[in-house]
Design a protein around this motif. Sequence first.
Motif, PDB file in Angstrom:
ATOM      1  N   LYS A   4       0.820  -1.030   0.117  1.00 54.40           N
ATOM      2  CA  LYS A   4      -0.006   0.183   0.105  1.00 54.40           C
ATOM      3  C   LYS A   4       0.898   1.308  -0.072  1.00 54.40           C
ATOM      4  O   LYS A   4       0.532   2.421  -0.829  1.00 54.40           O
ATOM      5  CB  LYS A   4      -1.003  -0.025   1.216  1.00 54.40           C
ATOM      6  CG  LYS A   4      -2.164  -0.972   0.899  1.00 54.40           C
ATOM      7  CD  LYS A   4      -3.007  -0.971   2.371  1.00 54.40           C
ATOM      8  CE  LYS A   4      -4.130  -1.972   2.131  1.00 54.40           C
ATOM      9  NZ  LYS A   4      -4.788  -2.151   3.228  1.00 54.40           N
ATOM     10  N   LEU A   5       1.945   1.037   0.777  1.00 56.39           N
ATOM     11  CA  LEU A   5       2.830   2.457   0.795  1.00 56.39           C
ATOM     12  C   LEU A   5       3.657   2.433  -0.533  1.00 56.39           C
ATOM     13  O   LEU A   5       3.586   3.702  -1.026  1.00 56.39           O
ATOM     14  CB  LEU A   5       4.044   2.151   1.914  1.00 56.39           C
ATOM     15  CG  LEU A   5       3.542   2.365   3.155  1.00 56.39           C
ATOM     16  CD1 LEU A   5       4.469   1.744   4.221  1.00 56.39           C
ATOM     17  CD2 LEU A   5       2.941   3.531   3.772  1.00 56.39           C
ATOM     18  N   LEU A   6       3.937   1.478  -1.166  1.00 54.84           N
ATOM     19  CA  LEU A   6       4.453   1.565  -2.419  1.00 54.84           C
ATOM     20  C   LEU A   6       3.706   2.065  -3.660  1.00 54.84           C
ATOM     21  O   LEU A   6       4.025   2.825  -4.297  1.00 54.84           O
ATOM     22  CB  LEU A   6       5.022   0.151  -2.903  1.00 54.84           C
ATOM     23  CG  LEU A   6       6.190  -0.345  -2.255  1.00 54.84           C
ATOM     24  CD1 LEU A   6       6.412  -1.860  -2.604  1.00 54.84           C
ATOM     25  CD2 LEU A   6       7.333   0.584  -2.677  1.00 54.84           C
ATOM     26  N   GLN A   7       2.294   1.584  -3.401  1.00 53.61           N
ATOM     27  CA  GLN A   7       1.318   2.082  -4.338  1.00 53.61           C
ATOM     28  C   GLN A   7       1.057   3.637  -4.208  1.00 53.61           C
ATOM     29  O   GLN A   7       0.876   4.473  -5.246  1.00 53.61           O
ATOM     30  CB  GLN A   7      -0.043   1.462  -3.896  1.00 53.61           C
ATOM     31  CG  GLN A   7      -0.038   0.040  -4.528  1.00 53.61           C
ATOM     32  CD  GLN A   7      -1.250  -0.607  -4.123  1.00 53.61           C
ATOM     33  OE1 GLN A   7      -2.117  -0.182  -3.568  1.00 53.61           O
ATOM     34  NE2 GLN A   7      -1.469  -1.911  -4.325  1.00 53.61           N
ATOM     35  N   LYS A   8       1.419   4.253  -3.119  1.00 53.80           N
ATOM     36  CA  LYS A   8       1.184   5.426  -2.636  1.00 53.80           C
ATOM     37  C   LYS A   8       2.591   6.563  -3.138  1.00 53.80           C
ATOM     38  O   LYS A   8       2.746   7.700  -2.821  1.00 53.80           O
ATOM     39  CB  LYS A   8       1.044   6.124  -1.300  1.00 53.80           C
ATOM     40  CG  LYS A   8      -0.380   5.511  -0.976  1.00 53.80           C
ATOM     41  CD  LYS A   8      -0.685   5.548   0.495  1.00 53.80           C
ATOM     42  CE  LYS A   8      -2.046   4.979   0.907  1.00 53.80           C
ATOM     43  NZ  LYS A   8      -2.288   5.259   2.406  1.00 53.80           N
ATOM     44  N   GLY A   9       3.517   5.818  -3.467  1.00 53.01           N
ATOM     45  CA  GLY A   9       4.874   6.186  -3.878  1.00 53.01           C
ATOM     46  C   GLY A   9       5.858   6.437  -2.420  1.00 53.01           C
ATOM     47  O   GLY A   9       6.749   7.263  -2.843  1.00 53.01           O
TER      48      GLY A   9
END
Length: 230
Positions: A4-9
């Motif tokens: 989820k964090l990666l999806q938010k950059g």
Amino acid sequence: KARKLLQKGVDPSQHKKETRSMLQELTANNFEAIAREWFTKNTHVWTQKHATTVIQRLQYNLFPTIGKRPIKLITAPDLLQVLRKIESRGAFETAHRVKQICGQIFRYAIATGRAERDPSADLKGALTPVKPKSMAAITDPKKIGGLLRAIDGYDGHIATQCALRVAPLVFVRPGELRHAEWAEIDLNATEWKIPPEKMKMRQTHIVPLSRQAVDIFKTIQPITGQEKYV
């Protein structure tokens, strides 16, 4: 969570480091740590008695309940809960004094960049009002005259006689008069310089000596003049 964090950059590893760092900062900047730092900064301008009173109020009333909390996370209701406990003992004046101490600590934390606001300021009117108490005093001129005549008629120890007679002429606290030292008194300059370490505000207090006061000091000088205390 990482996805989820990666999806938010957001880099999960960096996020974890920042979170850990923030938690460490909050823990280090808890109320007790900053209160003790503030206390140490001010002890040089306080008398020993006042410093002892302040640290006892902190240790007894505040540290056990909010001492380990991050200071920036303490709210007005948190503080009010602590002060209510003090009021429940019937110590209404102490509650007000503790609130004042908290305000000084929070303002110090704001000044040093570890808090954003002073929650004690939101508690105005929340505590039980304290009725001002007047110290016992004679205010009737005729009764004051009677007191002065009684002092003049006192036939106890000469040091006590002189202390009683000089008290109305210098207007110092009883403890300051009792601890008066000959080294502080200059009869030629008609001055009594009480040193900073004996004063609450840590400033030299100069007491002008009237002719009558000088005469009283001269009366006791042959008896105690070779000693430390008047």
